[in-house]
Design a protein around this motif. Structure first.
Motif, PDB file in Angstrom:
ATOM      1  N   GLY A 284      54.292  38.617  47.392  1.00 50.37           N
ATOM      2  CA  GLY A 284      54.978  38.395  46.033  1.00 50.37           C
ATOM      3  C   GLY A 284      54.119  38.842  45.400  1.00 50.37           C
ATOM      4  N   LYS A 285      55.255  38.825  43.178  1.00 54.81           N
ATOM      5  CA  LYS A 285      54.749  38.855  42.277  1.00 54.81           C
ATOM      6  C   LYS A 285      53.384  38.221  42.319  1.00 54.81           C
ATOM      7  CE  LYS A 285      58.717  39.609  40.208  1.00 54.81           C
ATOM      8  NZ  LYS A 285      59.307  39.837  38.973  1.00 54.81           N
ATOM      9  N   GLU A 286      52.939  36.943  42.512  1.00 55.81           N
ATOM     10  CA  GLU A 286      51.833  35.779  42.647  1.00 55.81           C
ATOM     11  C   GLU A 286      50.451  36.986  42.872  1.00 55.81           C
ATOM     12  OE1 GLU A 286      49.827  31.522  42.814  1.00 55.81           O
ATOM     13  OE2 GLU A 286      52.354  32.060  44.122  1.00 55.81           O
ATOM     14  N   GLN A 287      50.661  37.171  44.266  1.00 51.82           N
ATOM     15  CA  GLN A 287      50.091  37.859  44.896  1.00 51.82           C
ATOM     16  C   GLN A 287      48.658  39.362  44.406  1.00 51.82           C
ATOM     17  OE1 GLN A 287      50.433  39.686  49.268  1.00 51.82           O
ATOM     18  NE2 GLN A 287      48.754  39.299  50.189  1.00 51.82           N
ATOM     19  N   ILE A 288      50.401  39.782  43.878  1.00 55.14           N
ATOM     20  CA  ILE A 288      50.025  41.060  42.957  1.00 55.14           C
ATOM     21  C   ILE A 288      49.066  40.310  41.746  1.00 55.14           C
ATOM     22  CG2 ILE A 288      51.188  43.100  42.118  1.00 55.14           C
ATOM     23  CD1 ILE A 288      53.657  42.975  43.916  1.00 55.14           C
ATOM     24  N   SER A 289      49.859  39.707  40.992  1.00 56.44           N
ATOM     25  CA  SER A 289      48.955  39.207  40.176  1.00 56.44           C
ATOM     26  C   SER A 289      46.898  39.131  40.431  1.00 56.44           C
ATOM     27  CB  SER A 289      49.512  38.355  39.383  1.00 56.44           C
ATOM     28  OG  SER A 289      48.825  37.721  38.220  1.00 56.44           O
ATOM     29  N   ASN A 290      47.216  38.490  41.288  1.00 57.88           N
ATOM     30  CA  ASN A 290      46.181  37.693  41.907  1.00 57.88           C
ATOM     31  C   ASN A 290      44.956  39.046  42.054  1.00 57.88           C
ATOM     32  OD1 ASN A 290      46.320  34.697  41.935  1.00 57.88           O
ATOM     33  ND2 ASN A 290      47.037  34.738  43.997  1.00 57.88           N
ATOM     34  N   LEU A 291      45.513  39.593  43.127  1.00 56.56           N
ATOM     35  CA  LEU A 291      44.971  41.076  43.334  1.00 56.56           C
ATOM     36  C   LEU A 291      44.273  41.852  42.371  1.00 56.56           C
ATOM     37  CD1 LEU A 291      47.111  42.571  46.032  1.00 56.56           C
ATOM     38  CD2 LEU A 291      45.014  41.888  46.604  1.00 56.56           C
ATOM     39  N   LEU A 292      45.253  42.185  41.141  1.00 53.13           N
ATOM     40  CA  LEU A 292      44.930  42.838  39.223  1.00 53.13           C
ATOM     41  C   LEU A 292      44.258  42.166  39.456  1.00 53.13           C
ATOM     42  CD1 LEU A 292      48.221  43.861  38.398  1.00 53.13           C
ATOM     43  CD2 LEU A 292      46.541  45.565  39.388  1.00 53.13           C
ATOM     44  N   GLN A 293      43.811  40.621  39.369  1.00 46.08           N
ATOM     45  CA  GLN A 293      42.892  40.037  38.458  1.00 46.08           C
ATOM     46  C   GLN A 293      41.579  40.422  39.552  1.00 46.08           C
ATOM     47  OE1 GLN A 293      42.602  38.244  35.592  1.00 46.08           O
ATOM     48  NE2 GLN A 293      44.730  39.144  35.144  1.00 46.08           N
ATOM     49  N   TYR A 294      41.798  40.028  40.261  1.00 49.01           N
ATOM     50  CA  TYR A 294      39.958  40.295  41.341  1.00 49.01           C
ATOM     51  C   TYR A 294      40.188  41.958  41.247  1.00 49.01           C
ATOM     52  CZ  TYR A 294      37.099  40.683  45.667  1.00 49.01           C
ATOM     53  OH  TYR A 294      36.231  40.259  46.543  1.00 49.01           O
TER      54      TYR A 294
END
Length: 633
Positions: free
Chosen positions: A15-25
């Protein structure tokens, strides 16, 4: 956190957490692996749209745009910025609109279009201020400071950088190293090389620690520049070569081309002709492949130096002719940008007058704007005419002196446009304040007829002042026929043109000019000589940090000669500088000087008026002395 840890964190989230992690990466990869950064940002955007998280869509586009940006794919980055602006405006999302404008500003600045970049940054600033987004305010202040630094307006650059650093310290931002880097560049521009070196080295240490390769390459390159300014060629070359390797790994061909040219000159000074030629060829090849206009200009000039050191006296002249031609084309492009910048900034202020009750007053302003734009158009047309005449004349030139005189005539146009920008700054600020007062008066129901008339009167006075500025500079550049003119009037015109820069530099000018001195010739030529001498004195006192800078200008008749004396306070000139002061290409201003101004003064006085010009050390300063034969009736 390393790559494998980021990947594990992404795989274990949703969800939103995975999207946020992808953007940080993706952000971590921006300066290390631009292509992989693009892939991760695209993954985040796809998930966001599939799962309907529209509030995160603008951030996904923002990260994707910068992934392309750091991959040097500016065309794709610009497309993403356009999409971000379109979606944000549709959602009435001020933050998203600000992010899109900011990204476009970065792209324009990278493409060496400072006028367009400044316009986009100011739009982003307007959006950020409405929402009080501190972290974004910090970055846009920094970017605006960089543009003003590029335009050599160091006061404005300092103002905006101070605001950025203040927010950075307050929020414990990781961008503080970037601000220190930029502050170092401003110090470098002011010739404070030791302080610049200190700031660059602190920033470089932070970039190494955080593995920010693109930023590190820039810091190492700047360290090399500082070592060069401090006359330490070995340390300079060592840092240039490290920066070259970093830029090559990043596939940043713009900087590879630039630094190859600098390495070539360093190797040439060491006597390594083979290495110097190899780097010149690489710089030229990249400049041609990617249309890096300025690098091409520099390469041509350095080829002339290369063959001159080899003792081949034919090829340097060929390369110098190509250099003048290419430099002419580049300066025309830069002046076009400056005019566009003035138009955009002025219109941005005028368009704020939205109240329908002010329609009649606005029409008068619009007419004035048209007249100002027509005047700028005339200046642009005049520049194109000079450019065409120069292109035809250069084929007939047989001496280096002729080439220098024509090159100086063209470069004066760029300086005039820069002076107009300075002259317009204060009236534009006044107009901006007046416009804001209309909006506030409307909101608080205080918009009376007397208020409108008074504010309109003040605004029209400011516009008239701007129009008069254009007229003054246009008259200075207008071709004239030989005639008999008043020498005092010519000198006073030059003083008037330099007045704003003297006030800004807190320079006191005292003049004593005799009446009734008549000379035959072209008035603008004498005005150009005096203006060059005044500007040279102002710049020299600034560089030497004279505490109470004074210029004294005196003109009188003595028997059959007119005598013009210009004194400036400060330290005396070394004998070796005095002997070469009127030589072509000799300058004491480093990269900021062309070495043409005083040489052209000498050509005008001696060749056209059969007079003499000299310089001497006097008590507490330097004095230029011009002797002109009195015109016979």
């Amino acid at each position: 956190m390393n790559k494998s840890e980021y990947q594990a964190k992404i795989a274990s989230s949703s969800g939103k957490e995975q999207i946020s992690n992808l953007l940080q990466y993706s952000k971590i990869l921006q300066q290390e692996d631009g292509r992989e950064s693009v892939i991760q940002a695209k993954r985040a955007l796809k998930l966001c749209r599939e799962q309907g998280f529209l509030e995160q869509e603008i951030f996904c586009l923002f990260y994707l745009g910068y992934a392309y940006y750091y991959s040097q794919d500016f065309k794709q980055a610009e497309k993403v910025a356009e999409e971000l602006l379109r979606i944000s405006e549709g959602q009435e999302n001020e933050l998203g609109t600000g992010l899109g404008s900011f990204m476009r500003g970065d792209i324009y600045f990278k493409k060496n279009m400072p006028g367009e970049a400044l316009e986009q940054y100011l739009q982003a600033l307007d959006n950020y201020l409405r929402g009080n987004h501190k972290s974004y305010l910090m970055t846009v202040y920094n970017s605006i400071a960089k543009v003003y630094h590029h335009l050599k307006d160091f006061d404005e650059a300092y103002n905006y950088m101070d605001m950025a650093l203040e927010i950075g310290i307050e929020t414990d931002s990781p961008f503080c190293d970037t601000f220190r880097m930029n502050m170092g560049s401003i110090k470098y521009s002011e010739d404070n090389f030791e302080k610049a070196m200190e700031l660059y080295q602190v920033a470089a240490a932070g970039y190494r620690k955080n593995n920010q390769k693109t930023a590190l390459a820039g810091a190492v390159f700047n360290i090399g520049l500082a070592y060069g300014a401090m006359e330490k060629p070995e340390e300079q070359l060592e840092n240039y070569l490290e920066a070259y390797r970093l830029f090559e790994e990043l596939r940043d061909w713009n900087n590879v081309s630039k630094i190859s040219n600098l390495i070539a000159m360093n190797l040439l000074d060491k006597g390594d002709f083979e290495g110097a030629y190899r780097h010149l060829q690489q710089s030229e090849k990249l400049a041609d492949e990617h249309d890096y206009s300025w690098h091409k200009v520099c390469v041509l000039e350095n080829y002339a130096r290369y063959y001159d050191k080899l003792g081949d006296y034919k090829k340097p002249n060929e390369y110098l002719r190509d250099f003048v031609h290419k430099n002419n084309e580049y300066q025309a492009k830069i002046n076009h940008e400056k005019i566009a910048q003035l138009n955009a900034k002025y219109k941005a202020e005028i368009y704020r007058l939205q109240n329908q009750e002010l329609k009649a007053s606005n029409q008068a302003m619009t007419n004035q704007i048209k007249q100002l734009n027509d005047s700028l158009g005339e200046m642009r047309g005049k520049y194109d005419q000079l450019q065409g005449e120069f292109g035809k004349a250069i084929e007939k030139l047989n001496t280096q002196g002729d080439i220098l005189a024509n090159q100086s005539q063209l470069s004066d146009m760029g300086e005039m446009v820069s002076l107009i920008a300075h002259q317009w700054r204060q009236p534009l600020n006044v107009i901006g304040i007046l416009v804001q007062s209309f909006i506030e008066a409307w909101e608080y129901e205080e918009l009376s007829e007397d208020f409108v008339r008074e504010q309109t009167r003040i605004t029209m006075e400011q516009i008239q002042y701007m129009s008069d500025t254009i007229t003054d500079f246009r008259n200075f550049l207008k071709p004239q026929q030989e005639t008999r003119f008043n020498l005092k009037n010519a000198i006073e015109r030059a003083i008037h043109l330099a007045e704003f820069m003297l006030i800004k530099g807190e320079v006191k000018l005292e003049s004593e000019l005799e009446e009734g001195c008549i000379l035959a010739g072209i008035e603008n030529e004498i005005a150009q000589v005096v203006l060059n001498l005044v500007n040279n004195a102002r710049q020299e006192m600034k560089s030497r940090q004279v505490l109470e800078p004074v210029i004294r200008l005196r003109m009188e008749r003595c028997e059959n000669e007119y005598i013009i004396q210009l004194y400036n306070s400060g330290t005396m000139l070394p004998e070796e500088v005095k002997e070469r002061l009127f030589d072509p290409y000799f300058t004491t201003k480093g990269e900021d000087g062309t070495g043409l101004g005083l040489y052209i003064c000498k050509m005008i006085i001696e060749n056209k008026y059969k007079g003499t010009i000299s310089v001497a050390n006097v008590k507490d300063g330097v004095e230029f002395r011009i002797l002109l034969p009195v015109t016979k009736n």
